[in-house]
Design an enzyme around this catalytic site. Sequence first.
Site, PDB file in Angstrom:
ATOM      1  N   ASN A  13       5.997   9.556   1.788  1.00  0.00           N
ATOM      2  CA  ASN A  13       6.200   8.710   0.601  1.00  0.00           C
ATOM      3  C   ASN A  13       6.551   9.660  -0.543  1.00  0.00           C
ATOM      4  O   ASN A  13       5.683  10.360  -1.058  1.00  0.00           O
ATOM      5  CB  ASN A  13       4.907   7.943   0.293  1.00  0.00           C
ATOM      6  N   LYS A  15       7.418   8.978  -3.494  1.00  0.00           N
ATOM      7  CA  LYS A  15       7.039   8.474  -4.823  1.00  0.00           C
ATOM      8  C   LYS A  15       8.207   8.694  -5.807  1.00  0.00           C
ATOM      9  O   LYS A  15       9.350   8.525  -5.417  1.00  0.00           O
ATOM     10  CB  LYS A  15       5.753   9.141  -5.306  1.00  0.00           C
ATOM     11  N   HIS A  99       1.255  -0.132  -1.938  1.00  0.00           N
ATOM     12  CA  HIS A  99       0.692   1.193  -2.212  1.00  0.00           C
ATOM     13  C   HIS A  99      -0.298   1.100  -3.374  1.00  0.00           C
ATOM     14  O   HIS A  99      -0.086   0.336  -4.323  1.00  0.00           O
ATOM     15  CB  HIS A  99       1.816   2.181  -2.549  1.00  0.00           C
ATOM     16  N   GLU A 101      -0.794   2.912  -5.836  1.00  0.00           N
ATOM     17  CA  GLU A 101      -0.219   3.173  -7.167  1.00  0.00           C
ATOM     18  C   GLU A 101       0.477   1.927  -7.713  1.00  0.00           C
ATOM     19  O   GLU A 101       0.488   1.689  -8.919  1.00  0.00           O
ATOM     20  CB  GLU A 101       0.735   4.374  -7.100  1.00  0.00           C
ATOM     21  N   GLU A 171      -5.355   3.701   3.437  1.00  0.00           N
ATOM     22  CA  GLU A 171      -5.330   4.747   2.425  1.00  0.00           C
ATOM     23  C   GLU A 171      -6.501   4.581   1.458  1.00  0.00           C
ATOM     24  O   GLU A 171      -6.406   3.802   0.492  1.00  0.00           O
ATOM     25  CB  GLU A 171      -4.019   4.676   1.639  1.00  0.00           C
ATOM     26  N   GLY A 177      -3.637  11.733  -3.425  1.00  0.00           N
ATOM     27  CA  GLY A 177      -3.192  12.682  -4.441  1.00  0.00           C
ATOM     28  C   GLY A 177      -4.330  13.444  -5.085  1.00  0.00           C
ATOM     29  O   GLY A 177      -4.139  14.099  -6.113  1.00  0.00           O
ATOM     30  N   SER A 217      -4.136  12.560   1.097  1.00  0.00           N
ATOM     31  CA  SER A 217      -4.224  14.022   1.150  1.00  0.00           C
ATOM     32  C   SER A 217      -4.179  14.563   2.579  1.00  0.00           C
ATOM     33  O   SER A 217      -4.831  15.554   2.890  1.00  0.00           O
ATOM     34  CB  SER A 217      -5.469  14.520   0.403  1.00  0.00           C
TER      35      SER A 217
END
Length: 255
Positions: A13, A15, A99, A101, A171, A177, A217
Amino acid sequence: MNPTKRRTVIAGNWKMNFTPAEATAFINEVKPLVAGKDNCDVIFCAPYVTIAAAQEAAKGSNIKIGAENVHFAEKGAYTGEVSAQMLTACGVEYVIIGHSERRQYFGETDETVNLRTKAALAAGMKVILCLGEVKEQRLSGITDEVVAMQTKLDLLGVTADQMKNVIIAYEPVWAIGTGLTATPEQAEETCGVIRKTLAALYGEEVAEATTIQYGGSMNEKNAGELLAKPNVDGGLIGGASLVAEKFKAIVDAAQ
Ligand code: PEP
């Protein structure tokens, strides 16, 4: 990992990283490193504006290029959004939906994630559906309930037949991250909860056939242990998908 029953998928991904020129250079660098690694599917999900360049660079290789989101309407007054019909017209087969985010910064909910998922599937796309608990939920001991509920809500109205085009990415939000990774045991346990939820919704056969990735991560050092777990069928990788050698090491760990 159980290669006899389901496909291992290693997906990057990107991003909001890589211009078209940077994406071209990156794909050219990573292409020979993952060539012939046929025990897993290799996907990079790219910002809309770099998809075409990445596709061009990936031509003739085992790398597939996906998108990072999709809207639920076919077309209309949704400034800044992109539909599944637009993506498929550009030859895009895979799309990340839900996701953390998107949920955290752009107000997406299980309801909009569900709408986007159904629209992408109806258009014939393959969906990488992200879900996972936040730190407070894990610390409160309600991770299992949270991921089970997200699985049910995000897949509401998705048929058993459509599930062949759904990959779930577990996730944990606290691991994305942050450099904090779920332990292989935590990843295995929670991917197992998701699989059990799928079995209750769709039956054992669909549950056993669904690829469930871990993301958060994952890197060249921890991928081997995570991917060795029977319910972890791949990885969704952010930071390490921007560095060719790190991504290659993760693909190697999946062989
Ligand atoms: C992600 O963005 O899906 C992700 C897992 O990021 P990272 O690998 O950087 O934690």
